[in-house]
Scaffold this active site. Sequence first.
Site, short mmCIF file in Angstrom:
data_model
loop_
_atom_site.label_atom_id
_atom_site.label_comp_id
_atom_site.label_asym_id
_atom_site.label_seq_id
_atom_site.Cartn_x
_atom_site.Cartn_y
_atom_site.Cartn_z
CG HIS A 162 -23.53 -12.29 43.10
ND1 HIS A 162 -23.28 -11.83 44.36
CD2 HIS A 162 -24.82 -12.01 42.85
CE1 HIS A 162 -24.39 -11.29 44.85
NE2 HIS A 162 -25.34 -11.38 43.96
CD GLU A 265 -23.43 -8.60 42.82
OE1 GLU A 265 -24.12 -8.78 41.80
OE2 GLU A 265 -23.93 -8.23 43.90
O1 LIG Z 1 -30.57 -13.23 46.75
P1 LIG Z 1 -29.81 -13.51 45.48
O2 LIG Z 1 -30.64 -14.18 44.42
O3 LIG Z 1 -28.55 -14.28 45.76
O4 LIG Z 1 -29.37 -12.14 44.88
C1 LIG Z 1 -28.61 -11.24 45.65
C2 LIG Z 1 -28.50 -9.90 44.94
O5 LIG Z 1 -27.76 -10.06 43.75
C3 LIG Z 1 -27.49 -8.85 43.03
O6 LIG Z 1 -26.68 -8.02 43.77
C4 LIG Z 1 -28.77 -8.15 42.65
O7 LIG Z 1 -28.48 -6.89 42.09
C5 LIG Z 1 -29.66 -7.99 43.87
O8 LIG Z 1 -30.92 -7.51 43.42
C6 LIG Z 1 -29.85 -9.30 44.59
O9 LIG Z 1 -30.63 -9.10 45.74
#
Ligand SMILES: O=P(O)(O)OC[C@H]1O[C@H](O)[C@H](O)[C@@H](O)[C@@H]1O
Length: 295
Positions: A162, A265
């Site tokens: 990510h 990601e």
């Molecule tokens: O806030 P986190 O748990 O780190 O996730 C951050 C982001 O990750 C990904 O991009 C998902 O698609 C999002 O829906 C999420 O908001």
Amino acid sequence: MSIAATIYPYPLHDLGAWRIEYGEAYALICAQGSQLLEYGFRNEPPVIWSNAYASFIAGTPIRGGVPVCWPWFVDLQSNPEAVKADWHMADAPFHGLVRQALWQVEHMEADEHGARLTFASPVTRHGLTARIHLKLDENSLELDLDIVNHGPRAVAMTAALHSYYAVSDVSAVTLRGFAGACYYDNLHDRTLCQQVSEPRISGPTERVYQGLGKIIVIEDPAWQRKIFINTRSSHSAVLWNPGPERAATLDQFHPDAWRAMLCIETARVLEDMFTIVPGASGGLAVRISRQLVQR
Ligand SMILES: O=P(O)(O)OC[C@H]1O[C@H](O)[C@H](O)[C@@H](O)[C@@H]1O
């Protein structure tokens, strides 16, 4: 005379972490989540967005760098049926089991070719082992999530590296590598869309691309730089920027930070999910590099 890489402990409050240096290149990786927290080159803007507001608390996910999401991505319930069935559990954490877990250092080596580190995940369910191999050389950093199935049956999973990239201004960068692919637009009922020309980020974005090639480029004219994202065994990616309203509600995030970062990601999600049969291995990898460009 050739320069050798160095690796030294760099504790972050209670969390074990290691700083790696090799010529102008540097990186910082934390045992919690086996999470890369910094990557860049001295006297240049960082390549990976590192977060001045991150909290380093044992058991709490760290925002920024490259969180490792495995054996599922986002909430378990929105994963393919086979993944839900294999990992079913009460209170399944968002983004899988390993991002807030403590990984074990298995190997560290630094020499005139660069640095190589291996971290082993504590998750052994279904007889799986997961490792992150980090390789730093003069020009690039590679993260490889390598999973081996030592168990008796095939196991389905999704995964993502990510990655938060640092940008001068998210609305001013040009992306390459998305045109022609399809994506699910999570901010519009997961509608399936076709990406005709290359995307620009002009507000909150959460798109899950499928059928991508092996390279994505972030062109950042203000920083006179291109970031190259080379992937292996991954044909999906999530393009995420929270935009100003969501940014104001996120933990460990300055309300203006959304301008300075862009998540691309590297993933194996939705149709790109994977199954590892007994005795086999699988995973995905990303190699990140940059090129400085003259105006
Ligand atoms: O806030 P986190 O748990 O780190 O996730 C951050 C982001 O990750 C990904 O991009 C998902 O698609 C999002 O829906 C999420 O908001």
